[in-house]
Design a protein around this motif. Sequence first.
Motif, mmCIF file in Angstrom:
data_model
loop_
_atom_site.group_PDB
_atom_site.id
_atom_site.type_symbol
_atom_site.label_atom_id
_atom_site.label_comp_id
_atom_site.label_asym_id
_atom_site.label_seq_id
_atom_site.Cartn_x
_atom_site.Cartn_y
_atom_site.Cartn_z
ATOM 1 N N GLN A 86 0.797 -1.211 0.093
ATOM 2 C CA GLN A 86 -0.027 0.150 -0.043
ATOM 3 C C GLN A 86 0.782 1.279 -0.080
ATOM 4 O O GLN A 86 0.297 2.350 -0.318
ATOM 5 N N ARG A 88 1.825 3.535 2.139
ATOM 6 C CA ARG A 88 0.984 4.571 2.890
ATOM 7 C C ARG A 88 1.704 5.925 2.805
ATOM 8 O O ARG A 88 3.017 6.254 2.996
ATOM 9 N N ARG A 89 0.907 6.775 2.207
ATOM 10 C CA ARG A 89 1.190 8.469 1.925
ATOM 11 C C ARG A 89 2.418 8.661 0.821
ATOM 12 O O ARG A 89 2.937 9.608 0.967
ATOM 13 N N TYR A 414 -9.908 13.056 0.283
ATOM 14 C CA TYR A 414 -9.240 12.169 1.401
ATOM 15 C C TYR A 414 -10.220 11.896 2.534
ATOM 16 O O TYR A 414 -11.004 12.922 2.736
ATOM 17 N N GLY A 436 -2.212 0.701 -3.785
ATOM 18 C CA GLY A 436 -2.505 1.829 -2.541
ATOM 19 C C GLY A 436 -3.288 1.432 -1.792
ATOM 20 O O GLY A 436 -3.464 2.214 -0.611
ATOM 21 N N TYR A 437 -4.455 0.513 -1.958
ATOM 22 C CA TYR A 437 -5.745 0.314 -1.258
ATOM 23 C C TYR A 437 -5.902 -1.239 -0.959
ATOM 24 O O TYR A 437 -5.736 -1.937 -1.943
ATOM 25 N N ASN A 484 -5.564 7.122 2.171
ATOM 26 C CA ASN A 484 -4.178 6.944 1.415
ATOM 27 C C ASN A 484 -3.940 8.007 0.487
ATOM 28 O O ASN A 484 -4.464 7.753 -0.562
ATOM 29 N N TRP A 488 -3.305 6.851 -7.543
ATOM 30 C CA TRP A 488 -3.151 5.536 -7.596
ATOM 31 C C TRP A 488 -3.694 5.008 -8.716
ATOM 32 O O TRP A 488 -4.905 5.439 -9.203
#
Length: 539
Positions: A86, A88-89, A414, A436-437, A484, A488
């Motif tokens: 993922q 993250r960020r 977000y 990413g998810y 996140n 993506w």
Amino acid sequence: MPLKQAVAVFLVALLVVNTVAESPYRFYEFNVTYGTISPLGVKQKGILINGQFPGPDIYSVTNDNVIINVFNYLDEPFLISWNGIQNRRNSFEDGVWGTTCPIPPGKNFTYILQVKDQIGSFYYFPSTAFHKAAGGFGGFRILSRPGIPVPFPEPAGDFTVLIGDWYKSNHTYLKSILDRNHKLPFVDGILINGQGRNGASFTVEQGKTYRLRICNVGLEHSLNFRIQDHKMKLVEVEGTHTMQEIYSSLDVHVGQCYSVLFTADQPPKDYYIVASNRFSSILIDTTAVLHYSNSNQQVSGFPPGGPTIEIGWSLYQARSIRTNLSASGPRPNPQGSYHYGMINTTRTIRLANSAGQVNGKQRYAVNSVSFVPTDTPLKLVDYFKIGGFTVGNIPDTPPGGRIHLDTSVLQTDYRTFIEIVFENKEGIMQSWHLNGYAFWVVGMDGGKWTPASRNQYNLRDAVSRSTIQVYPKSWTAILIALDNVGLWNLRSEFWARQYLGQQLYMNVYTESTSLRDVYPIPINALLCGKVAGRHKRPL
């Protein structure tokens, strides 16, 4: 500490200013080269990593910082993506063209990944120039931290099993077929861990239980996986512990990963492991060997048959895969402080795949938009504010009408909770992945989706994963918590379709610049296209 690792630690300190100090570091070096392989008995040019086909496994533990220094010794740019990881960020490290510049020939790039709050079975693969048809893929596993209980005893062995369809032709020739406006021919075979019939072997001891991490790394075909005379207990799907259902065979769609346990509880001899294609009038299969250590009898006869074109059987199996709510995740209480079924969605997005001609060339689309890449990755275009693509240029519902070309970017916000419905009006299986998810797969059925379809959603224990199938002339619904930030890639896992436009980017937007929400551009980020040679703002 060796000099190479010391330098890498210093680099990481510069790249990721807010990495948790106590999270361990794991270092990998990937040397990407061409080599001669012949998995189906015909010599062809393959992509090797550290001389291996498939590439080496990446081992990690929840929250580890995984540092992978990739040296590109090919004669063309190369890029690796991390299916299901993922990031993250930090979509700068995602490894797809919309976020990351490819590594030029003779150069290297160091990926900085933190497998934050993840467990499970995943894989990596090359994402550009149809390199996926040449190899360059390998397993990526994330183990639970010590002290976090796993809902089954530790197995006696843990094997990565990469299955996928394969062509005898080189990837450059396959790419040229698509570039010349032709469809790819039917695949030549199926591989298990890079080998054809009876090429791969797994040795077990009688009476012991083993784990298989099965990923479909192929280009197009859903595959059915089975072990002769053995049952499989499903325990994990792409980072989610599942209810431990027993299966005699398992459908693994393109891009998906499953973990199963099986016990070597049969008479000591060798048994077939089989992977065969699904939903096609042309049937192909391949086999590996399950070898009992005390066996003196090799496999013989015909391998066990499996399902072929039956969609209802596969749909029933897919619905039976559910989250184990009593199991811990990468942290206690994997649902967090809320349950997905108790949150109201703020937006419904319906995405339909389609095929057609644009300017006399074959293209594939999502909501009538066929994706065309820009000469500069979108993430860098956005970072340097140079313009070049339009956010929100793909509609939330299928508009119908003719396919058109555009760089499709779906605008989302977000910390919202949304519903996406994949609608497949075509007569072939589809498979979709969201970088990413992980998302909750709440419903799937034949026919047309309507708001009334929500009445059949599983709002209690739906499985959370990153790749989902959509059956012919059917729909699949997912729910996503957009937690996140970044750009993506949402794409078809049918690689010819992805290459010819069946993908888009989802921009999860926030005005916040806090490191709690989004990481800055890495100091070692490659710059290309219109931003080549630009100066990156300091961290």
